[in-house]
Design a protein around this motif. Structure first.
Motif, PDB file in Angstrom:
ATOM      1  N   MET A   1       0.829  -1.194   0.000  1.00 19.29           N
ATOM      2  CA  MET A   1       0.000   0.000   0.000  1.00 19.29           C
ATOM      3  C   MET A   1       0.872   1.256   0.000  1.00 19.29           C
ATOM      4  N   SER A   2       1.542   1.563   1.097  1.00 20.01           N
ATOM      5  CA  SER A   2       2.397   2.739   1.176  1.00 20.01           C
ATOM      6  C   SER A   2       3.849   2.330   1.038  1.00 20.01           C
ATOM      7  N   ASP A   3       4.609   3.186   0.430  1.00 16.59           N
ATOM      8  CA  ASP A   3       6.010   2.874   0.190  1.00 16.59           C
ATOM      9  C   ASP A   3       6.936   3.345   1.288  1.00 16.59           C
ATOM     10  N   LYS A   4       6.635   4.506   1.891  1.00 18.38           N
ATOM     11  CA  LYS A   4       7.538   5.091   2.880  1.00 18.38           C
ATOM     12  C   LYS A   4       6.709   5.609   4.051  1.00 18.38           C
ATOM     13  N   ILE A   5       6.987   5.072   5.246  1.00 16.27           N
ATOM     14  CA  ILE A   5       6.207   5.378   6.440  1.00 16.27           C
ATOM     15  C   ILE A   5       7.100   6.039   7.487  1.00 16.27           C
ATOM     16  N   LEU A   6       6.617   7.145   8.064  1.00 13.38           N
ATOM     17  CA  LEU A   6       7.303   7.828   9.157  1.00 13.38           C
ATOM     18  C   LEU A   6       6.625   7.426  10.466  1.00 13.38           C
ATOM     19  N   VAL A   7       7.423   6.953  11.421  1.00 12.17           N
ATOM     20  CA  VAL A   7       6.898   6.537  12.720  1.00 12.17           C
ATOM     21  C   VAL A   7       7.594   7.352  13.808  1.00 12.17           C
ATOM     22  N   PRO A   8       6.920   8.356  14.363  1.00 16.59           N
ATOM     23  CA  PRO A   8       7.496   9.063  15.507  1.00 16.59           C
ATOM     24  C   PRO A   8       7.660   8.064  16.652  1.00 16.59           C
ATOM     25  N   TYR A   9       8.850   8.019  17.236  1.00 16.10           N
ATOM     26  CA  TYR A   9       9.143   6.970  18.209  1.00 16.10           C
ATOM     27  C   TYR A   9       9.857   7.564  19.413  1.00 16.10           C
ATOM     28  N   ASP A  10       9.260   7.355  20.601  1.00 14.14           N
ATOM     29  CA  ASP A  10       9.884   7.856  21.831  1.00 14.14           C
ATOM     30  C   ASP A  10      10.106   6.765  22.866  1.00 14.14           C
ATOM     31  N   GLY A  11       9.880   5.520  22.480  1.00 15.40           N
ATOM     32  CA  GLY A  11      10.090   4.401  23.394  1.00 15.40           C
ATOM     33  C   GLY A  11       8.893   4.104  24.283  1.00 15.40           C
ATOM     34  N   SER A  12       7.849   4.893  24.210  1.00 11.42           N
ATOM     35  CA  SER A  12       6.657   4.666  25.024  1.00 11.42           C
ATOM     36  C   SER A  12       5.880   3.477  24.475  1.00 11.42           C
ATOM     37  N   PRO A  13       5.025   2.865  25.298  1.00  8.81           N
ATOM     38  CA  PRO A  13       4.203   1.758  24.789  1.00  8.81           C
ATOM     39  C   PRO A  13       3.372   2.136  23.557  1.00  8.81           C
ATOM     40  N   PRO A  14       2.735   3.333  23.515  1.00  6.77           N
ATOM     41  CA  PRO A  14       1.995   3.659  22.285  1.00  6.77           C
ATOM     42  C   PRO A  14       2.890   3.743  21.045  1.00  6.77           C
ATOM     43  N   SER A  15       4.109   4.264  21.195  1.00  5.51           N
ATOM     44  CA  SER A  15       4.986   4.354  20.019  1.00  5.51           C
ATOM     45  C   SER A  15       5.478   2.971  19.606  1.00  5.51           C
ATOM     46  N   LYS A  16       5.663   2.072  20.566  1.00  2.90           N
ATOM     47  CA  LYS A  16       6.042   0.698  20.226  1.00  2.90           C
ATOM     48  C   LYS A  16       4.915   0.006  19.463  1.00  2.90           C
ATOM     49  N   ARG A  17       3.675   0.222  19.915  1.00  2.07           N
ATOM     50  CA  ARG A  17       2.533  -0.360  19.207  1.00  2.07           C
ATOM     51  C   ARG A  17       2.432   0.205  17.790  1.00  2.07           C
ATOM     52  N   ALA A  18       2.711   1.494  17.633  1.00  2.24           N
ATOM     53  CA  ALA A  18       2.671   2.110  16.303  1.00  2.24           C
ATOM     54  C   ALA A  18       3.725   1.495  15.390  1.00  2.24           C
ATOM     55  N   ASP A  30       9.075   0.945   3.419  1.00  2.00           N
ATOM     56  CA  ASP A  30      10.280   1.366   4.116  1.00  2.00           C
ATOM     57  C   ASP A  30       9.839   2.220   5.295  1.00  2.00           C
ATOM     58  N   ALA A  31      10.292   1.862   6.482  1.00  5.13           N
ATOM     59  CA  ALA A  31       9.886   2.586   7.685  1.00  5.13           C
ATOM     60  C   ALA A  31      11.060   3.380   8.242  1.00  5.13           C
ATOM     61  N   THR A  32      10.745   4.574   8.744  1.00  5.06           N
ATOM     62  CA  THR A  32      11.725   5.420   9.409  1.00  5.06           C
ATOM     63  C   THR A  32      11.185   5.782  10.784  1.00  5.06           C
ATOM     64  N   ALA A  33      11.953   5.483  11.824  1.00  8.22           N
ATOM     65  CA  ALA A  33      11.595   5.879  13.182  1.00  8.22           C
ATOM     66  C   ALA A  33      12.257   7.220  13.463  1.00  8.22           C
ATOM     67  N   LEU A  34      11.461   8.168  13.937  1.00  6.46           N
ATOM     68  CA  LEU A  34      11.947   9.517  14.215  1.00  6.46           C
ATOM     69  C   LEU A  34      11.847   9.803  15.702  1.00  6.46           C
ATOM     70  N   TYR A  35      12.965  10.155  16.311  1.00  4.44           N
ATOM     71  CA  TYR A  35      12.987  10.593  17.704  1.00  4.44           C
ATOM     72  C   TYR A  35      13.255  12.097  17.710  1.00  4.44           C
ATOM     73  N   VAL A  36      12.451  12.831  18.475  1.00  3.23           N
ATOM     74  CA  VAL A  36      12.621  14.275  18.546  1.00  3.23           C
ATOM     75  C   VAL A  36      13.113  14.656  19.938  1.00  3.23           C
ATOM     76  N   ILE A 107       2.099   8.740   7.981  1.00  2.00           N
ATOM     77  CA  ILE A 107       2.682   8.778   9.326  1.00  2.00           C
ATOM     78  C   ILE A 107       1.872   7.799  10.165  1.00  2.00           C
ATOM     79  N   VAL A 108       2.560   6.957  10.931  1.00  2.10           N
ATOM     80  CA  VAL A 108       1.891   6.073  11.887  1.00  2.10           C
ATOM     81  C   VAL A 108       2.374   6.498  13.260  1.00  2.10           C
ATOM     82  N   ILE A 109       1.444   7.005  14.081  1.00  2.00           N
ATOM     83  CA  ILE A 109       1.806   7.582  15.371  1.00  2.00           C
ATOM     84  C   ILE A 109       0.990   6.933  16.477  1.00  2.00           C
TER      85      ILE A 109
END
Length: 141
Positions: A1-18, A30-36, A107-109
């Protein structure tokens, strides 16, 4: 379906589920995890370089690398590769900026699990990303 997915990731349980949802739902993407690393807001912050205005920015990046290492381990458990990135700034702004300036298809958040009536509300970062994102956003509970 989607080719490139951005996943904001902070180590929390919701971000792990995402992140896990991303691997299960988009097996060929292709997935990219982004930590801010959060940066302060305010009048003076607008005039300074983010590296200068973020106290202990190096420590924040180190913590981000450790958290993203966990994300990489989750990817390995799903037999997937994961790109990782670290940005400085206000999390919702950095996520939307990244989606505006890179070719992400979605984006999957993660949302915050809450109790009672407030459970219907998204976390503040997720809500702002949903409102401002130029790409589709999937919110995972």
């Amino acid at each position: 379906m989607s080719d490139k997915i951005l996943v904001p990731y902070d180590g929390s349980p919701p971000s792990k589920r995402a992140l896990e949802y991303t691997f299960e739902t988009f097996p060929d993407a292709d997935a990219t995890a982004l930590y801010v690393v959060p940066a302060p807001e305010g009048y003076w912050a607008a005039f300074e370089d983010p590296d200068v205005r973020v106290p202990n920015a190096d420590r924040g990046r180190d913590r981000g690398r450790d958290i993203l290492d966990e994300a990489t381990e989750i990817a390995a458990e799903h037999d997937r590769e994961l790109d990782t990135e670290i940005e400085l700034g206000k999390p919702d702004h950095a996520i939307v900026w990244k989606a505006e300036n890179a070719p992400y298809d979605a984006i999957v958040i993660g949302s915050h699990g809450r109790e009672g009536i407030s459970r219907i509300l998204l976390g503040s970062v997720a809500e702002k990303v949903v409102r401002r994102s130029p790409t589709p956003v999937v919110v995972v509970r």
